[in-house]
Design a protein around this motif. Structure first.
Motif, PDB file in Angstrom:
ATOM      1  N   ILE A 134       0.828  -1.204   0.000  1.00 16.90           N
ATOM      2  CA  ILE A 134       0.000   0.000   0.000  1.00 16.90           C
ATOM      3  C   ILE A 134       0.864   1.256   0.000  1.00 16.90           C
ATOM      4  N   ILE A 135       1.851   1.308   0.897  1.00 21.64           N
ATOM      5  CA  ILE A 135       2.605   2.558   1.040  1.00 21.64           C
ATOM      6  C   ILE A 135       3.614   2.748  -0.093  1.00 21.64           C
ATOM      7  N   HIS A 137       2.645   3.021  -2.967  1.00 22.37           N
ATOM      8  CA  HIS A 137       1.892   3.945  -3.821  1.00 22.37           C
ATOM      9  C   HIS A 137       1.592   5.241  -3.067  1.00 22.37           C
ATOM     10  N   SER A 138       1.069   5.118  -1.884  1.00 20.60           N
ATOM     11  CA  SER A 138       0.810   6.297  -1.058  1.00 20.60           C
ATOM     12  C   SER A 138       0.358   5.841   0.317  1.00 20.60           C
ATOM     13  N   HIS A 139       0.554   6.723   1.293  1.00 24.21           N
ATOM     14  CA  HIS A 139       0.060   6.424   2.635  1.00 24.21           C
ATOM     15  C   HIS A 139      -1.465   6.511   2.606  1.00 24.21           C
ATOM     16  N   SER A 140      -2.129   5.573   3.275  1.00 27.31           N
ATOM     17  CA  SER A 140      -3.588   5.595   3.237  1.00 27.31           C
ATOM     18  C   SER A 140      -4.171   5.095   4.546  1.00 27.31           C
ATOM     19  N   GLU A 141      -5.467   5.338   4.716  1.00 24.91           N
ATOM     20  CA  GLU A 141      -6.158   4.878   5.912  1.00 24.91           C
ATOM     21  C   GLU A 141      -6.172   3.351   5.972  1.00 24.91           C
ATOM     22  N   GLU A 142      -6.130   2.703   4.820  1.00 21.69           N
ATOM     23  CA  GLU A 142      -6.122   1.244   4.793  1.00 21.69           C
ATOM     24  C   GLU A 142      -4.873   0.687   5.470  1.00 21.69           C
ATOM     25  N   THR A 144      -3.115   2.197   7.735  1.00 20.48           N
ATOM     26  CA  THR A 144      -3.265   2.491   9.168  1.00 20.48           C
ATOM     27  C   THR A 144      -4.166   1.467   9.834  1.00 20.48           C
ATOM     28  N   LEU A 192       4.805   8.343   5.674  1.00 20.95           N
ATOM     29  CA  LEU A 192       3.917   9.478   5.949  1.00 20.95           C
ATOM     30  C   LEU A 192       4.688  10.796   5.895  1.00 20.95           C
ATOM     31  N   GLN A 195       5.416  11.670   2.364  1.00 19.23           N
ATOM     32  CA  GLN A 195       4.218  12.166   1.695  1.00 19.23           C
ATOM     33  C   GLN A 195       3.907  13.590   2.129  1.00 19.23           C
ATOM     34  N   ASP A 199       3.768  16.813  -0.239  1.00 21.27           N
ATOM     35  CA  ASP A 199       2.598  17.695  -0.279  1.00 21.27           C
ATOM     36  C   ASP A 199       3.010  19.147  -0.060  1.00 21.27           C
TER      37      ASP A 199
END
Length: 214
Positions: A134-135, A137-142, A144, A192, A195, A199
């Motif tokens: 998952i990470i 590609h990007s940090h996500s709530e999934e 977490t 994180l 990312q 941002d």
């Protein structure tokens, strides 16, 4: 002594039957492990139809394995049988964790408590692979959510304080999970922060572009 030959022959027949059952159990155990591995791989691909199909096959194979050993409790409790059933537990729990479903109980899977806990710990360890996917590609709530599931399982496992003779190596597996959990938490923290930095850079670039336009 006249009956000795008959006694030995009956014992030999008993051993032959048990040996055949053992050989069959070894084959069934290997097949069950392969099926469970396929279910886990399908879950990581989010191919839920394939994952469910493999779990259904695993259900049947596990039932046949256990049923074939009903007359031989020592073969049922031996290492290769319980290892296969541990993989069976791991597959079911891994699929449930990734999908966000409730995890199955020992009774619903028909396994020994120590075998269930071993599979639970290994399923939690398997979540590292999922989180890293998952990470990337990007940090996500999934990610977490899965880390929190790993942490919750670890928190419960450290409270199971019984000798290895009862839990069959649970303490060692829990120690491995702790290391995996700590590394995964570190990887997520790094991801994180990267990312957040990206941002911030993107926002700065947009402000600079807007300033140039003016």
């Amino acid at each position: 002594m006249d009956q000795l030959g008959n006694i030995i022959e009956k014992i030999r027949e008993t051993f032959e039957a048990k040996s055949k059952t053992r050989d069959s159990a070894l084959q069934r155990s290997r097949s069950l492990i392969r099926t469970c591995s396929k279910a886990i791989r399908a879950a990581h691909r989010e191919d839920w139809s394939a994952a469910e199909m493999q779990l259904e096959s695993a259900n049947q194979e596990a039932a046949e394995l256990v049923g074939s050993l009903s007359s031989y409790p020592d073969l049922y409790h031996t290492g290769y049988t319980q290892d296969a059933l541990k993989e069976y537990v791991e597959a079911h729990i891994t699929v449930a964790l990734i999908k966000g479903d409730s995890i199955p109980t020992p009774d619903s899977l028909g396994v020994e408590p120590s075998t269930y806990l071993g599979g639970l710990v290994e399923a939690a360890t398997e979540m590292r692979r999922r989180i890293l996917d998952i990470i990337r590609h990007s940090h996500s709530e999934e990610a977490t959510r899965l880390l929190e599931a790993m942490d919750a399982i670890y928190g419960e496992m450290i409270s199971v304080d019984f000798p290895d003779a009862i839990t069959h190596g649970l303490r060692r597996k829990t120690d491995v999970l702790r290391g995996v959990l700590e590394r995964t938490r570190g990887d997520m923290t790094t991801s994180l922060r990267q990312q957040q930095l990206q941002d911030e850079i993107s926002r700065l670039e947009r402000r600079l572009e807007h300033s140039d336009d003016n």
